[in-house]
Design a protein around this motif. Structure first.
Motif, short mmCIF file in Angstrom:
data_model
loop_
_atom_site.label_atom_id
_atom_site.label_comp_id
_atom_site.label_asym_id
_atom_site.label_seq_id
_atom_site.Cartn_x
_atom_site.Cartn_y
_atom_site.Cartn_z
N LYS A 169 -54.38 -5.86 25.94
CA LYS A 169 -54.86 -4.48 26.12
C LYS A 169 -53.88 -3.68 26.97
N ASP A 170 -53.42 -4.26 28.08
CA ASP A 170 -52.49 -3.56 28.96
C ASP A 170 -51.16 -3.30 28.25
N ASN A 171 -50.62 -4.32 27.60
CA ASN A 171 -49.35 -4.14 26.88
C ASN A 171 -49.49 -3.13 25.76
N GLY A 172 -50.61 -3.16 25.06
CA GLY A 172 -50.85 -2.20 23.99
C GLY A 172 -50.99 -0.78 24.51
N SER A 173 -51.62 -0.63 25.66
CA SER A 173 -51.76 0.69 26.27
C SER A 173 -50.40 1.26 26.62
N ILE A 174 -49.55 0.42 27.20
CA ILE A 174 -48.21 0.88 27.57
C ILE A 174 -47.44 1.28 26.31
N GLY A 175 -47.44 0.42 25.31
CA GLY A 175 -46.70 0.71 24.07
C GLY A 175 -47.23 1.94 23.35
N GLY A 176 -48.55 2.09 23.32
CA GLY A 176 -49.14 3.26 22.66
C GLY A 176 -48.79 4.55 23.36
N TYR A 177 -48.82 4.53 24.68
CA TYR A 177 -48.50 5.72 25.46
C TYR A 177 -47.03 6.09 25.28
N ILE A 178 -46.16 5.08 25.29
CA ILE A 178 -44.74 5.34 25.08
C ILE A 178 -44.51 5.94 23.70
N THR A 179 -45.16 5.40 22.68
CA THR A 179 -45.01 5.92 21.32
C THR A 179 -45.46 7.37 21.25
N ARG A 180 -46.61 7.68 21.83
CA ARG A 180 -47.09 9.07 21.83
C ARG A 180 -46.10 9.99 22.54
N HIS A 181 -45.56 9.52 23.65
CA HIS A 181 -44.60 10.32 24.42
C HIS A 181 -43.33 10.57 23.61
N LEU A 182 -42.81 9.53 22.97
CA LEU A 182 -41.59 9.69 22.18
C LEU A 182 -41.82 10.60 20.97
N VAL A 183 -42.98 10.51 20.35
CA VAL A 183 -43.31 11.41 19.24
C VAL A 183 -43.38 12.85 19.73
N GLN A 184 -43.97 13.07 20.90
CA GLN A 184 -44.03 14.41 21.48
C GLN A 184 -42.63 14.97 21.70
N ILE A 185 -41.75 14.16 22.24
CA ILE A 185 -40.37 14.60 22.49
C ILE A 185 -39.70 14.98 21.17
N ALA A 186 -39.86 14.15 20.15
CA ALA A 186 -39.25 14.42 18.85
C ALA A 186 -39.81 15.70 18.24
N GLU A 187 -41.12 15.90 18.35
CA GLU A 187 -41.73 17.12 17.81
C GLU A 187 -41.19 18.36 18.51
N GLN A 188 -41.02 18.27 19.82
CA GLN A 188 -40.48 19.40 20.58
C GLN A 188 -39.05 19.69 20.17
N GLN A 189 -38.26 18.64 19.97
CA GLN A 189 -36.88 18.84 19.56
C GLN A 189 -36.79 19.45 18.15
N LEU A 190 -37.68 18.99 17.27
CA LEU A 190 -37.68 19.55 15.90
C LEU A 190 -38.13 21.00 15.89
N ALA A 191 -39.00 21.34 16.83
CA ALA A 191 -39.48 22.73 16.93
C ALA A 191 -38.48 23.62 17.63
#
Length: 72
Positions: A48-70
Motif C-alpha cells: 500500500k505504501d509503495n503503491g501510494s508513492i508510485g501513484g502520486y509520482i505518476t499523477r505528478h509527472l502527468v501533471q507536469i507533462a500536461e502543463q508542458q503540452l499546454a
C-alpha cells in the motif's frame, strides 16, 4: 524506480533522470508521511505504501507533462 535492483524490468529512457526520480520519490514519501529506510531498500515496506508513492509520482509527472503540452 530503483535502477540498482537487478530484477527490475523498468528502464529509464533518460538514464540521467535517475537522481531526479529518486529525489522525487523521497519528497513524495515525506509528503505522504511514509518513511523510506535510509538504505533505500523498500522490500520491507507495505505494498500500500509503495503503491501510494508510485501513484502520486505518476499523477505528478502527468501533471507536469500536461502543463508542458499546454505551453505553461
Amino acid at each position: 524506480m530503483a535502477q540498482s535492483n537487478s530484477g527490475s524490468s523498468n528502464t529509464l529512457l533518460v538514464p540521467q533522470a535517475t537522481a531526479g526520480l529518486n529525489q522525487l520519490k523521497y519528497e513524495v514519501a515525506q509528503e505522504l508521511g511514509i518513511a523510506i529506510p535510509q538504505d533505500g531498500y523498500q522490500g520491507n515496506m507495505t505494498t500500500k505504501d509503495n503503491g501510494s508513492i508510485g501513484g502520486y509520482i505518476t499523477r505528478h509527472l502527468v501533471q507536469i507533462a500536461e502543463q508542458q503540452l499546454a505551453g505553461k
